[in-house]
Design an enzyme around this catalytic site. Structure first.
Site: not given
Ligand code: UDP
Length: 311
Positions: A31, A68, A101, A140
């Protein structure tokens, strides 16, 4: 930064570069777009890797991880529901493992959609929401809820330095003209002197945050938001969709009117962030007046679509 070629991510990359950071931008370009980061690629402190974070990344080191990556417009996530579930569950787990990590600070961008069709108004972070777990938007809403749960579990179980931000409706340059969101649709329709498409009767409410305000909020949450906390980020000025359409048409000089379409399934009736916590803890609130934000957004779409200034 995951999702760094996306609408908000590309602005956040630019702001971090301006602050002197080195930025590694991961994006699978499902997107996001290369155009969004074209100007950043000239900066030697910026690296782009086309990568889907559902696939683990063993070789990457970072001090800060902004996660994000995810389709975020309704049209986008409905067109790739399984990928949306994967990126927010498996992808979030992969990025949290990386933070664990390397001892990185981590910020997960969740969404106002985790409140579903809210029964509490405005929505404070303490509200648990009213989500349809099997509807079309669940890919979503529910995967973002899992993303939040996973982030908080990495804080509790492994001591990872992670926080969550819930992003409310955001608009501005770099959003795609075809992402189906309200602001791109309304601004482009007004610029083209076409009727504005109102879904349902237009009585549902939203509030609109300009992208530069969102970016300062995300940076504040990363630097000042304690681990194991969640913050709403958005603009608390609330409009009905119909009033918002009239406002955009008036500002952009269109008198083409409105046209009514069916309301999408599970479209929330009302939404407005309670940003008391972000104000108090982060010292953040939106600054951009709607008229200025709309003007900047209209300028961007005019240029992108080659529309005359006096259209
Ligand atoms: N909407 C509308 N016309 C459009 C696009 C959206 O009336 O052309 C409405 C939509 O039904 C919703 C609100 O505007 O109530 C915001 O939609 P958007 O897809 O931008 O985001 P949402 O807040 O639903 O995630």
């Amino acid at each position: 930064m995951t999702g760094g070629a996306g609408f908000i991510g590309s602005h956040l990359c630019a702001a971090l570069l301006d602050e002197g950071h080195r930025v590694i931008c991961l994006d699978d370009l499902s997107t996001g777009t290369e155009e969004n980061i074209a100007s950043l690629r000239e900066n030697p402190r910026f690296t782009f890797r086309q990568h889907d974070v559902v696939q683990p990344l063993a070789d990457l080191r970072a001090d800060l991880i902004f996660h994000l990556a995810s389709p975020a417009s309704v049209r986008d996530y409905l067109s790739m529901p399984i990928a949306t579930i994967k990126v927010n569950t498996v992808g979030t787990m992969n990025m949290l493992e990386l933070a664990r990590r390397h001892g990185a600070r981590f910020l997960y961008t969740s969404t106002s959609e985790i409140y579903g069709d809210p029964l509490v108004h405005p929505q404070p972070e303490t509200y648990w929401g009213n989500v349809n777990p099997i509807g079309p938007r669940a890919c979503y809403d529910e995967s973002k809820r899992v993303g939040e749960a996973t982030t908080f579990e990495f804080v509790r179980s492994y001591g990872v330095d992670a926080r969550v931000v819930r992003i409310f409706n955001t608009y501005g340059p770099h959003s795609r003209p075809d992402d189906g969101r309200i602001v791109p649709n309304f601004v482009i329709q007004a610029l083209k002197r076409e009727p504005i498409t109102i879904y349902g009767d237009g009585s549902q409410t939203r509030s609109f945050c300009y992208v530069s305000d969102m970016v300062t909020g995300l940076m504040a949450a990363m630097s000042r938001g304690p681990a194991g906390e969640v913050f709403n980020l958005g603009n608390p000025d609330e409009y009905t969709v119909l009033d918002f359409a009239h406002e955009i048409a008036r500002q952009l000089g269109s008198d083409a009117g409105v046209v009514y379409h069916p309301l999408p399934v599970d479209d929330p009736v009302q939404r407005r962030p309670d940003i008391t916590k972000a104000r108090q803890w982060l010292g953040w609130e939106p600054m951009m007046p709607l008229a200025d934000g709309v003007e900047r957004t209209a300028r961007w779409f005019r240029q992108l679509l080659g529309l005359p200034v006096t259209a």
